[in-house]
Design a protein around this motif. Structure first.
Motif, PDB file in Angstrom:
ATOM      1  N   LEU A  95       7.294  83.238  26.889  1.00  0.00           N
ATOM      2  CA  LEU A  95       8.711  82.888  26.769  1.00  0.00           C
ATOM      3  C   LEU A  95       9.441  83.186  28.077  1.00  0.00           C
ATOM      4  N   ALA A  96       9.176  84.336  28.668  1.00  0.00           N
ATOM      5  CA  ALA A  96       9.822  84.701  29.936  1.00  0.00           C
ATOM      6  C   ALA A  96       9.389  83.774  31.059  1.00  0.00           C
ATOM      7  N   LYS A  97       8.104  83.479  31.134  1.00  0.00           N
ATOM      8  CA  LYS A  97       7.583  82.608  32.198  1.00  0.00           C
ATOM      9  C   LYS A  97       8.157  81.202  32.104  1.00  0.00           C
ATOM     10  N   SER A  98       8.432  80.735  30.904  1.00  0.00           N
ATOM     11  CA  SER A  98       8.893  79.353  30.734  1.00  0.00           C
ATOM     12  C   SER A  98      10.230  79.099  31.417  1.00  0.00           C
ATOM     13  N   GLY A  99      11.019  80.122  31.628  1.00  0.00           N
ATOM     14  CA  GLY A  99      12.333  79.934  32.227  1.00  0.00           C
ATOM     15  C   GLY A  99      12.457  80.447  33.642  1.00  0.00           C
ATOM     16  N   GLN A 100      11.346  80.804  34.280  1.00  0.00           N
ATOM     17  CA  GLN A 100      11.407  81.412  35.599  1.00  0.00           C
ATOM     18  C   GLN A 100      10.345  80.803  36.515  1.00  0.00           C
ATOM     19  N   ALA A 101      10.633  80.749  37.795  1.00  0.00           N
ATOM     20  CA  ALA A 101       9.640  80.293  38.776  1.00  0.00           C
ATOM     21  C   ALA A 101       8.792  81.463  39.260  1.00  0.00           C
ATOM     22  N   GLN A 102       9.364  82.651  39.205  1.00  0.00           N
ATOM     23  CA  GLN A 102       8.632  83.856  39.580  1.00  0.00           C
ATOM     24  C   GLN A 102       9.208  85.025  38.810  1.00  0.00           C
ATOM     25  N   LEU A 103       8.375  86.024  38.604  1.00  0.00           N
ATOM     26  CA  LEU A 103       8.796  87.238  37.894  1.00  0.00           C
ATOM     27  C   LEU A 103       8.181  88.453  38.566  1.00  0.00           C
ATOM     28  N   ARG A 104       8.912  89.535  38.492  1.00  0.00           N
ATOM     29  CA  ARG A 104       8.402  90.825  38.927  1.00  0.00           C
ATOM     30  C   ARG A 104       8.653  91.819  37.796  1.00  0.00           C
ATOM     31  N   LEU A 105       7.878  92.878  37.822  1.00  0.00           N
ATOM     32  CA  LEU A 105       8.058  93.948  36.846  1.00  0.00           C
ATOM     33  C   LEU A 105       7.406  95.200  37.388  1.00  0.00           C
ATOM     34  N   ARG A 106       7.745  96.312  36.780  1.00  0.00           N
ATOM     35  CA  ARG A 106       7.122  97.589  37.119  1.00  0.00           C
ATOM     36  C   ARG A 106       6.484  98.169  35.868  1.00  0.00           C
ATOM     37  N   THR A 107       5.347  98.802  36.076  1.00  0.00           N
ATOM     38  CA  THR A 107       4.703  99.551  35.002  1.00  0.00           C
ATOM     39  C   THR A 107       4.096 100.797  35.615  1.00  0.00           C
ATOM     40  N   PHE A 108       3.899 101.799  34.804  1.00  0.00           N
ATOM     41  CA  PHE A 108       3.316 103.044  35.301  1.00  0.00           C
ATOM     42  C   PHE A 108       1.831 102.861  35.565  1.00  0.00           C
ATOM     43  N   ARG A 109       1.351 103.474  36.623  1.00  0.00           N
ATOM     44  CA  ARG A 109      -0.069 103.387  36.939  1.00  0.00           C
ATOM     45  C   ARG A 109      -0.918 103.921  35.788  1.00  0.00           C
ATOM     46  N   ALA A 110      -0.417 104.916  35.090  1.00  0.00           N
ATOM     47  CA  ALA A 110      -1.166 105.519  33.981  1.00  0.00           C
ATOM     48  C   ALA A 110      -1.265 104.608  32.766  1.00  0.00           C
ATOM     49  N   ASN A 111      -0.494 103.530  32.740  1.00  0.00           N
ATOM     50  CA  ASN A 111      -0.480 102.624  31.593  1.00  0.00           C
ATOM     51  C   ASN A 111      -1.570 101.555  31.772  1.00  0.00           C
ATOM     52  N   ALA A 112      -2.808 101.973  31.571  1.00  0.00           N
ATOM     53  CA  ALA A 112      -3.958 101.086  31.788  1.00  0.00           C
ATOM     54  C   ALA A 112      -3.905  99.856  30.896  1.00  0.00           C
ATOM     55  N   ARG A 113      -3.450 100.006  29.674  1.00  0.00           N
ATOM     56  CA  ARG A 113      -3.363  98.864  28.749  1.00  0.00           C
ATOM     57  C   ARG A 113      -2.422  97.796  29.308  1.00  0.00           C
ATOM     58  N   ALA A 114      -1.244  98.215  29.775  1.00  0.00           N
ATOM     59  CA  ALA A 114      -0.276  97.262  30.334  1.00  0.00           C
ATOM     60  C   ALA A 114      -0.814  96.632  31.609  1.00  0.00           C
ATOM     61  N   ARG A 115      -1.475  97.410  32.435  1.00  0.00           N
ATOM     62  CA  ARG A 115      -2.025  96.865  33.682  1.00  0.00           C
ATOM     63  C   ARG A 115      -3.041  95.764  33.387  1.00  0.00           C
ATOM     64  N   ARG A 116      -3.929  96.000  32.453  1.00  0.00           N
ATOM     65  CA  ARG A 116      -4.911  94.963  32.083  1.00  0.00           C
ATOM     66  C   ARG A 116      -4.197  93.733  31.530  1.00  0.00           C
ATOM     67  N   PHE A 117      -3.197  93.959  30.708  1.00  0.00           N
ATOM     68  CA  PHE A 117      -2.424  92.869  30.107  1.00  0.00           C
ATOM     69  C   PHE A 117      -1.792  91.995  31.194  1.00  0.00           C
ATOM     70  N   TYR A 118      -1.068  92.592  32.125  1.00  0.00           N
ATOM     71  CA  TYR A 118      -0.388  91.814  33.162  1.00  0.00           C
ATOM     72  C   TYR A 118      -1.386  91.112  34.076  1.00  0.00           C
ATOM     73  N   GLU A 119      -2.459  91.778  34.409  1.00  0.00           N
ATOM     74  CA  GLU A 119      -3.460  91.150  35.275  1.00  0.00           C
ATOM     75  C   GLU A 119      -4.147  89.981  34.576  1.00  0.00           C
ATOM     76  N   ARG A 120      -4.349  90.076  33.262  1.00  0.00           N
ATOM     77  CA  ARG A 120      -4.893  88.952  32.491  1.00  0.00           C
ATOM     78  C   ARG A 120      -3.933  87.770  32.491  1.00  0.00           C
ATOM     79  N   HIS A 121      -2.646  88.039  32.646  1.00  0.00           N
ATOM     80  CA  HIS A 121      -1.625  86.993  32.629  1.00  0.00           C
ATOM     81  C   HIS A 121      -1.172  86.608  34.037  1.00  0.00           C
ATOM     82  N   ASP A 122      -2.072  86.766  35.002  1.00  0.00           N
ATOM     83  CA  ASP A 122      -1.881  86.266  36.371  1.00  0.00           C
ATOM     84  C   ASP A 122      -0.824  86.997  37.192  1.00  0.00           C
TER      85      ASP A 122
END
Length: 147
Positions: A95-122
């Motif tokens: 939903l967020a990607k559909s309305g944006q040409a680029q996106l940035r975000l921050r996540t904690f290095r310790a949040n391995a689950r989120a890191r894998r998630f974002y990397e899976r989503h390019d």
């Protein structure tokens, strides 16, 4: 019943804050006592819902996750831990990607689950910090995605 995406309003602040609190409590080393439940609700009501467009994923009328977006940034993306693995986060991210040409975000290095998630989503790593710029004082990562 299917997941429905709706824009959040002030009366969703408590539910969104609860999901945020439950989700960050699963991150190793996160200082869970940094803010009270009431402070989280106030933050959502007075800051997040004011500064961002916030979409929620609802199932049977219950909020399962949410994403807070502002131009070029995802400020928050949290899914209730009981709903992890059900593609709720992926739906919100799409939903967020559909309305944006680029996106940035921050996540904690310790949040391995989120890191894998974002990397899976390019999303790719743009920068890493030592945590001096966040109130949790936890090392973090800035991720970027471009259409």
């Amino acid at each position: 019943m299917p997941i429905v995406h709706l824009r959040l309003a002030d009366d969703h602040a408590a539910a969104a804050a609860m999901i945020h609190r439950r989700a960050v409590a699963t991150i190793p080393g996160y200082p869970v006592d940094l803010h009270s439940a009431a402070e989280f609700v106030e933050f959502y009501r007075d800051t997040v819902l004011v500064r961002c467009t916030v979409w929620g994923s609802f199932e049977d009328g219950l909020l399962q996750g949410h994403i807070a977006i502002r131009r070029g940034w995802i400020d928050h993306l949290y899914v209730d831990p009981d709903s992890h693995g059900r593609r709720i986060g992926s739906g919100l991210l799409d939903l967020a990607k559909s309305g944006q040409a680029q996106l940035r975000l921050r996540t904690f290095r310790a949040n391995a689950r989120a890191r894998r998630f974002y990397e899976r989503h390019d999303f790719t790593i743009e920068a890493m910090t030592d945590g001096d710029a966040n109130e949790e004082n936890m090392p973090d990562i800035c991720y970027a995605w471009h259409r």
